[in-house]
Scaffold this active site. Structure first.
Site, PDB file in Angstrom:
ATOM      1  N   CYS A  78       0.815  -1.276   0.019  1.00 37.22           N
ATOM      2  CA  CYS A  78       0.094   0.068   0.116  1.00 37.22           C
ATOM      3  C   CYS A  78       0.765   1.087  -0.016  1.00 37.22           C
ATOM      4  O   CYS A  78       1.721   1.425   0.574  1.00 37.22           O
ATOM      5  CB  CYS A  78      -0.958   0.097   1.179  1.00 37.22           C
ATOM      6  SG  CYS A  78      -2.083  -1.461   1.098  1.00 37.22           S
ATOM      7  N   CYS A 157      -3.574  -0.475  -3.520  1.00 39.54           N
ATOM      8  CA  CYS A 157      -4.129   0.154  -2.318  1.00 39.54           C
ATOM      9  C   CYS A 157      -3.453   1.419  -1.975  1.00 39.54           C
ATOM     10  O   CYS A 157      -2.222   1.691  -2.242  1.00 39.54           O
ATOM     11  CB  CYS A 157      -4.159  -0.825  -1.002  1.00 39.54           C
ATOM     12  SG  CYS A 157      -2.661  -1.887  -0.638  1.00 39.54           S
TER      13      CYS A 157
END
Ligand code: N1C
Length: 251
Positions: A78, A157
């Protein structure tokens, strides 16, 4: 005698073809897989090979790699995901050690730059004489990148980045893998924002006002924030050099 020699030599050459590719694949897979994980590289190889071996090399759809991707899924990082289109070289120069591209995933690194295909009635893997990227759509190489990229984008993400080529007329190409597959797979529950970095060389052909970037914005799900920046390639590379240890973003 001549016939026998030809047959034997051909057989040796043929099996070497598969063996070298297979050995490299498994070796790279093992080098890239941490010891404590359950990934079995021989199993990954057979899932890979099962996608195209014995098939007409123009009839391997992206779904042929479904099993492979379930055996070796890309791991998301992420806020460190980096996508690219038309900027492969600079993308890898700036991502090194800091961002994760598709080629940093196990499968991506093993298969980057490789060519492979099968043939009907054969259990071999060929590494030459395979259809080119545009020769037929469902070729083993193109279908792999399509399928693997879809998976890579689906798990993206946080704040993600895409490096686009501002020295092209159409930096966001709807027929590229980024434009036709990855953008459509971004989900707003995982991804917070996408920063499009328009990387320009000496000839600046597009800026953040470019028509093609409007299409990129339109493709993004409503919850994903869109940011655009124009950065000369030389600036990116200098910045990367100066901040190599800290990974501060250069855009
Ligand atoms: O078609 P593209 O770029 O938009 O594809 C790039 C996009 C990246 O974000 C990657 O995640 O799709 C993924 N990807 C690869 O990781 C990859 N590695 C090697 C797509 N293609 C990849 N290749 C080869 O680059 C592939 O064989 C094809 O020929 C090019 C696509 O490059 P592009 O048009 O610049």
């Amino acid at each position: 005698v001549v016939v026998v020699v030809v047959v034997v030599v051909t057989a040796v050459v043929l099996s070497n073809r598969t063996d070298t590719f297979k050995a490299t694949f498994i070796q790279e897979c093992e080098r890239r897989t941490p010891e404590n994980t359950s990934t079995d590289c021989v199993e990954v190889w057979s899932a890979f090979e099962q996608a195209y071996v014995g098939r007409d090399p123009c009839q391997v759809p992206p779904e042929a790699y479904d099993h492979l991707l379930s055996v070796a899924p890309p791991q998301p990082a992420c806020n460190r995901m980096l996508f690219w289109s038309g900027t492969k070289e600079v993308a890898h120069q700036v991502s090194e050690g800091c961002y994760q591209t598709m080629e940093d995933s196990m499968l991506g690194s093993v298969l980057d730059g490789m060519t492979w295909c099968g043939k009907e009635g054969s259990n071999e893997t060929f590494t030459s004489g395979c259809p080119g990227w545009t020769e037929c759509e469902n070729n083993p190489v193109r279908s792999f990148w399509s399928r693997a990229s879809a998976e890579f984008a689906a798990v993206a993400c946080g704040d993600a980045v895409v490096l686009l080529n501002g020295s092209r007329d159409t930096p966001f190409s709807p027929t590229s893998i980024f434009g036709s597959i990855e953008v459509k797979k971004f989900t707003s529950d995982r991804m917070k924002s996408l920063t499009a970095v328009l990387v320009t060389k000496d000839n600046v052909l597009a800026n953040c006002e470019d028509e093609s970037l409007k299409n990129l914005q339109k493709e993004l799900k409503p919850g994903i924030k869109y940011i655009c920046k124009e950065v000369p390639e030389s600036e990116l590379l200098t910045c990367k050099k100066d901040h190599d240890q800290t990974c501060v973003p250069c855009w």
